[in-house]
Design a protein around this motif. Structure first.
Motif, PDB file in Angstrom:
ATOM      1  N   SER A 139     -35.442  33.805 -14.396  1.00 31.33           N
ATOM      2  CA  SER A 139     -34.848  33.874 -13.063  1.00 31.33           C
ATOM      3  C   SER A 139     -35.533  32.862 -12.168  1.00 31.33           C
ATOM      4  CB  SER A 139     -35.025  35.278 -12.481  1.00 31.33           C
ATOM      5  OG  SER A 139     -34.714  35.310 -11.111  1.00 31.33           O
ATOM      6  N   PHE A 140     -34.772  32.226 -11.300  1.00 28.15           N
ATOM      7  CA  PHE A 140     -35.397  31.329 -10.324  1.00 28.15           C
ATOM      8  C   PHE A 140     -36.283  32.125  -9.367  1.00 28.15           C
ATOM      9  CE2 PHE A 140     -35.648  28.403  -6.706  1.00 28.15           C
ATOM     10  CZ  PHE A 140     -35.963  27.217  -7.366  1.00 28.15           C
ATOM     11  N   ALA A 141     -35.958  33.402  -9.201  1.00 27.27           N
ATOM     12  CA  ALA A 141     -36.836  34.365  -8.515  1.00 27.27           C
ATOM     13  C   ALA A 141     -37.155  33.954  -7.077  1.00 27.27           C
ATOM     14  CB  ALA A 141     -38.123  34.574  -9.319  1.00 27.27           C
ATOM     15  N   TRP A 142     -36.148  33.531  -6.373  1.00 25.22           N
ATOM     16  CA  TRP A 142     -36.255  33.077  -4.981  1.00 25.22           C
ATOM     17  C   TRP A 142     -36.048  34.271  -4.059  1.00 25.22           C
ATOM     18  CZ3 TRP A 142     -31.659  29.636  -2.958  1.00 25.22           C
ATOM     19  CH2 TRP A 142     -31.822  29.337  -1.608  1.00 25.22           C
ATOM     20  N   THR A 143     -37.041  34.610  -3.255  1.00 27.67           N
ATOM     21  CA  THR A 143     -36.892  35.691  -2.290  1.00 27.67           C
ATOM     22  C   THR A 143     -36.286  35.122  -1.012  1.00 27.67           C
ATOM     23  OG1 THR A 143     -39.181  35.399  -1.530  1.00 27.67           O
ATOM     24  CG2 THR A 143     -38.782  37.043  -3.234  1.00 27.67           C
ATOM     25  N   ASN A 144     -35.066  35.542  -0.718  1.00 29.33           N
ATOM     26  CA  ASN A 144     -34.358  34.964   0.423  1.00 29.33           C
ATOM     27  C   ASN A 144     -33.161  35.813   0.808  1.00 29.33           C
ATOM     28  OD1 ASN A 144     -31.512  33.392  -0.277  1.00 29.33           O
ATOM     29  ND2 ASN A 144     -32.797  33.743  -2.078  1.00 29.33           N
ATOM     30  N   ALA A 145     -32.660  35.564   2.020  1.00 25.22           N
ATOM     31  CA  ALA A 145     -31.397  36.153   2.475  1.00 25.22           C
ATOM     32  C   ALA A 145     -30.472  35.068   3.000  1.00 25.22           C
ATOM     33  CB  ALA A 145     -31.655  37.208   3.549  1.00 25.22           C
ATOM     34  N   THR A 146     -30.798  33.821   2.726  1.00 17.07           N
ATOM     35  CA  THR A 146     -30.046  32.687   3.250  1.00 17.07           C
ATOM     36  C   THR A 146     -28.596  32.714   2.784  1.00 17.07           C
ATOM     37  OG1 THR A 146     -32.047  31.350   3.181  1.00 17.07           O
ATOM     38  CG2 THR A 146     -29.970  30.179   3.436  1.00 17.07           C
ATOM     39  N   GLY A 147     -27.678  32.718   3.718  1.00 15.40           N
ATOM     40  CA  GLY A 147     -26.260  32.653   3.380  1.00 15.40           C
ATOM     41  C   GLY A 147     -25.692  33.931   2.806  1.00 15.40           C
ATOM     42  N   LYS A 148     -26.453  35.017   2.806  1.00 18.13           N
ATOM     43  CA  LYS A 148     -25.954  36.274   2.234  1.00 18.13           C
ATOM     44  C   LYS A 148     -24.946  36.918   3.194  1.00 18.13           C
ATOM     45  CE  LYS A 148     -28.734  35.729  -1.247  1.00 18.13           C
ATOM     46  NZ  LYS A 148     -29.905  36.544  -1.563  1.00 18.13           N
ATOM     47  N   ARG A 149     -23.803  37.278   2.669  1.00 19.24           N
ATOM     48  CA  ARG A 149     -22.737  37.908   3.439  1.00 19.24           C
ATOM     49  C   ARG A 149     -22.199  39.098   2.645  1.00 19.24           C
ATOM     50  NH1 ARG A 149     -24.341  33.816   5.595  1.00 19.24           N
ATOM     51  NH2 ARG A 149     -23.171  32.266   6.799  1.00 19.24           N
ATOM     52  N   PRO A 150     -21.674  40.118   3.363  1.00 23.15           N
ATOM     53  CA  PRO A 150     -21.623  40.325   4.815  1.00 23.15           C
ATOM     54  C   PRO A 150     -22.983  40.768   5.345  1.00 23.15           C
ATOM     55  CG  PRO A 150     -20.708  42.216   3.694  1.00 23.15           C
ATOM     56  CD  PRO A 150     -21.028  41.214   2.623  1.00 23.15           C
ATOM     57  N   GLN A 151     -23.043  41.126   6.620  1.00 23.33           N
ATOM     58  CA  GLN A 151     -24.324  41.415   7.242  1.00 23.33           C
ATOM     59  C   GLN A 151     -25.097  42.557   6.579  1.00 23.33           C
ATOM     60  OE1 GLN A 151     -24.230  41.813  11.515  1.00 23.33           O
ATOM     61  NE2 GLN A 151     -26.447  41.547  11.689  1.00 23.33           N
ATOM     62  N   PRO A 152     -24.436  43.648   6.118  1.00 24.52           N
ATOM     63  CA  PRO A 152     -25.227  44.686   5.440  1.00 24.52           C
ATOM     64  C   PRO A 152     -25.935  44.168   4.184  1.00 24.52           C
ATOM     65  CG  PRO A 152     -23.124  45.591   6.140  1.00 24.52           C
ATOM     66  CD  PRO A 152     -23.045  44.097   6.362  1.00 24.52           C
ATOM     67  N   TYR A 153     -25.309  43.214   3.476  1.00 22.11           N
ATOM     68  CA  TYR A 153     -25.944  42.641   2.293  1.00 22.11           C
ATOM     69  C   TYR A 153     -27.092  41.716   2.707  1.00 22.11           C
ATOM     70  CZ  TYR A 153     -26.383  40.390  -2.291  1.00 22.11           C
ATOM     71  OH  TYR A 153     -26.857  39.914  -3.486  1.00 22.11           O
ATOM     72  N   PHE A 154     -26.896  40.964   3.776  1.00 24.76           N
ATOM     73  CA  PHE A 154     -27.978  40.164   4.346  1.00 24.76           C
ATOM     74  C   PHE A 154     -29.152  41.065   4.702  1.00 24.76           C
ATOM     75  CE2 PHE A 154     -30.003  39.004   8.380  1.00 24.76           C
ATOM     76  CZ  PHE A 154     -30.550  37.766   8.077  1.00 24.76           C
ATOM     77  N   ALA A 155     -28.857  42.182   5.386  1.00 24.92           N
ATOM     78  CA  ALA A 155     -29.910  43.099   5.810  1.00 24.92           C
ATOM     79  C   ALA A 155     -30.647  43.697   4.621  1.00 24.92           C
ATOM     80  CB  ALA A 155     -29.315  44.203   6.685  1.00 24.92           C
ATOM     81  N   LEU A 156     -29.928  43.968   3.536  1.00 23.16           N
ATOM     82  CA  LEU A 156     -30.556  44.505   2.332  1.00 23.16           C
ATOM     83  C   LEU A 156     -31.541  43.506   1.745  1.00 23.16           C
ATOM     84  CD1 LEU A 156     -30.367  47.092   0.568  1.00 23.16           C
ATOM     85  CD2 LEU A 156     -28.694  45.867  -0.842  1.00 23.16           C
ATOM     86  N   ASN A 157     -31.171  42.229   1.736  1.00 26.46           N
ATOM     87  CA  ASN A 157     -32.064  41.186   1.232  1.00 26.46           C
ATOM     88  C   ASN A 157     -33.281  41.003   2.136  1.00 26.46           C
ATOM     89  OD1 ASN A 157     -30.940  39.279  -1.206  1.00 26.46           O
ATOM     90  ND2 ASN A 157     -29.279  40.336  -0.157  1.00 26.46           N
ATOM     91  N   VAL A 158     -33.073  41.054   3.450  1.00 27.97           N
ATOM     92  CA  VAL A 158     -34.205  40.952   4.377  1.00 27.97           C
ATOM     93  C   VAL A 158     -35.155  42.125   4.183  1.00 27.97           C
ATOM     94  CG1 VAL A 158     -34.872  41.045   6.810  1.00 27.97           C
ATOM     95  CG2 VAL A 158     -32.999  39.556   6.094  1.00 27.97           C
ATOM     96  N   ALA A 159     -34.592  43.321   4.009  1.00 26.97           N
ATOM     97  CA  ALA A 159     -35.440  44.493   3.756  1.00 26.97           C
ATOM     98  C   ALA A 159     -36.262  44.298   2.483  1.00 26.97           C
ATOM     99  CB  ALA A 159     -34.571  45.743   3.646  1.00 26.97           C
ATOM    100  N   GLY A 160     -35.657  43.675   1.471  1.00 22.02           N
ATOM    101  CA  GLY A 160     -36.392  43.389   0.247  1.00 22.02           C
ATOM    102  C   GLY A 160     -37.532  42.413   0.471  1.00 22.02           C
ATOM    103  N   MET A 161     -37.278  41.371   1.267  1.00 25.56           N
ATOM    104  CA  MET A 161     -38.329  40.398   1.559  1.00 25.56           C
ATOM    105  C   MET A 161     -39.506  41.069   2.261  1.00 25.56           C
ATOM    106  SD  MET A 161     -35.787  37.339   2.818  1.00 25.56           S
ATOM    107  CE  MET A 161     -37.074  36.208   3.359  1.00 25.56           C
ATOM    108  N   ARG A 162     -39.214  41.930   3.219  1.00 25.23           N
ATOM    109  CA  ARG A 162     -40.282  42.641   3.926  1.00 25.23           C
ATOM    110  C   ARG A 162     -41.005  43.616   3.004  1.00 25.23           C
ATOM    111  NH1 ARG A 162     -36.466  43.492   9.288  1.00 25.23           N
ATOM    112  NH2 ARG A 162     -36.775  41.378  10.114  1.00 25.23           N
TER     113      ARG A 162
END
Length: 376
Positions: free
Chosen positions: A42-65
């Protein structure tokens, strides 16, 4: 409460760790090597860049935190590197979309910095500016990358040492014993039976193949190729993303390389030649940005099937009509894993729905509905 987790990748190991920490007696069943599926390549990049819709973006941000929280919990995190990432596009036609995306990311509270070539030279002096020309450059300081194998190893070691989790590699699940609409046990390919109050499927792309006795999840998984260079004398610390090219450090001087257009050259898992066509395409692309890379610098090149539910969004929740059977499968698994582990443990062991998963339930794929799973 007895919980069986099927799969030991970044999602399965996160779920196992958090479920054990929450008080469950956890058994992990893995068909092959621990962490040896998609997580291993896996490239294993921790990010939320360009993730849509907003709930999915928020899920990725929660993962980063959650990655930061997990590092603090362990007191060290040899698997995690929050070094930031750099992005530019050589085609002027892509610049408006890049700015629109970065503006939206900033509006949603994401860290975004537009930087100059001079600032880039301070951050990563080995990047050749001629590869950038006049392209705008975006720096995402909160992003990073993970060594998935180390992540899995440390979490499962902790689950075993602290809470006696039972980790069983080379013990693939074959079927789920369902009685009167409730999942009661997992039967493995060697005929062993593991009884459980809750069974959690974290098998990634294999969730589409299904286990006898329970529904499968429709997947749109696709093929990818990753190249790994020989150790190179480079001080590159941050990943960069140029057009369809992704490059990051991978430890001990090695670089990991991904290029979207090269992915399409394979349609199934297969061994690839580090001196072959795909390797040459990857190295040629990187050489234009990092002059230290040379022809013949590829050490290995691997294919991977990326686990992607059919609507491209996370799928996490109790399977309708089968009490006690839970599925957690997602793309962006490395970004989301530590948060998803906590959320799933809250739902399975704690018996309380986690708000962040509201929009990602399996019943969008499966018609029948039931309530929450068991609690004990």
């Amino acid at each position: 409460m007895d919980v069986v987790v099927i799969g030991s990748g970044v999602i399965g190991s996160s779920v196992a760790y958090e479920a054990a920490k929450a008080g469950a007696r956890v058994t992990v069943l893995e068909a092959g090597r621990i962490g040896g599926g998609a997580s291993a390549t896996s490239f294993a990049w921790t990010n939320a860049t360009g993730k849509r819709p907003q709930p999915y973006f928020a899920l990725n941000v929660a993962g980063m935190r959650a990655h930061l929280d997990l590092a603090r919990e362990f007191g060290h995190a040899p698997w995690f590197h929050q070094s930031g990432s750099i992005e530019w596009y050589s085609n002027k036609g892509d610049w408006d979309a890049q700015r629109d995306n970065s503006d939206l990311m900033r509006d949603w509270g994401y860290g975004v910095e537009w930087i100059s070539k001079a600032r880039l030279a301070e951050l990563e002096p080995e990047i050749d500016h001629s590869a950038i020309n006049n392209s705008p450059i975006v720096y995402y300081p909160e992003e990073g990358w993970v060594h998935p194998a180390l992540y899995v190893a440390w979490l499962l070691r902790a689950a075993k040492e602290r809470w006696n989790a039972d980790i069983r590699p080379f013990c693939g699940a074959a079927s789920i014993d369902v009685q009167n609409g409730a999942a009661k046990a997992v039967k493995t390919v060697d005929g062993s039976v593991y009884e459980a109050d809750a069974i959690i499927n974290c098998t990634g792309s294999w969730a589409a193949k299904g286990l006898d006795g329970v529904p499968s999840i429709p997947m749109a998984s696709n093929m990818g190729i990753l190249g790994f260079t020989l150790p190179i004398a480079t001080t590159l610390r941050r990943q960069f993303h140029m057009d369809d090219l992704d490059v990051r450090p991978d430890g001990a001087g090695r670089l990991m390389i991904h290029k979207i257009s090269v992915d399409s050259t394979v349609t199934e898992m297969q061994p690839l030649d580090p001196a072959g066509e795909q390797a040459s395409l990857l190295l040629e692309a990187v050489q234009k940005v990092l002059p230290a890379v040379r022809k013949g610098d590829m050490e290995s090149i691997r294919t991977i099937v990326r686990p992607i539910p059919s609507d491209n969004l996370t799928c996490s929740g109790w399977i309708p009509g089968v009490e006690g059977y839970y599925v957690a499968v997602t793309h962006s698994g490395v970004s989301i894993a530590p948060h998803l582990g906590k959320a799933v443990a809250q739902e399975v062991v704690g018996g309380q729905a986690h708000e962040s998963l509201t929009d990602f339930r399996p019943d969008r794929f499966l018609a029948a509905k039931n309530g929450m799973g068991p609690r004990s």
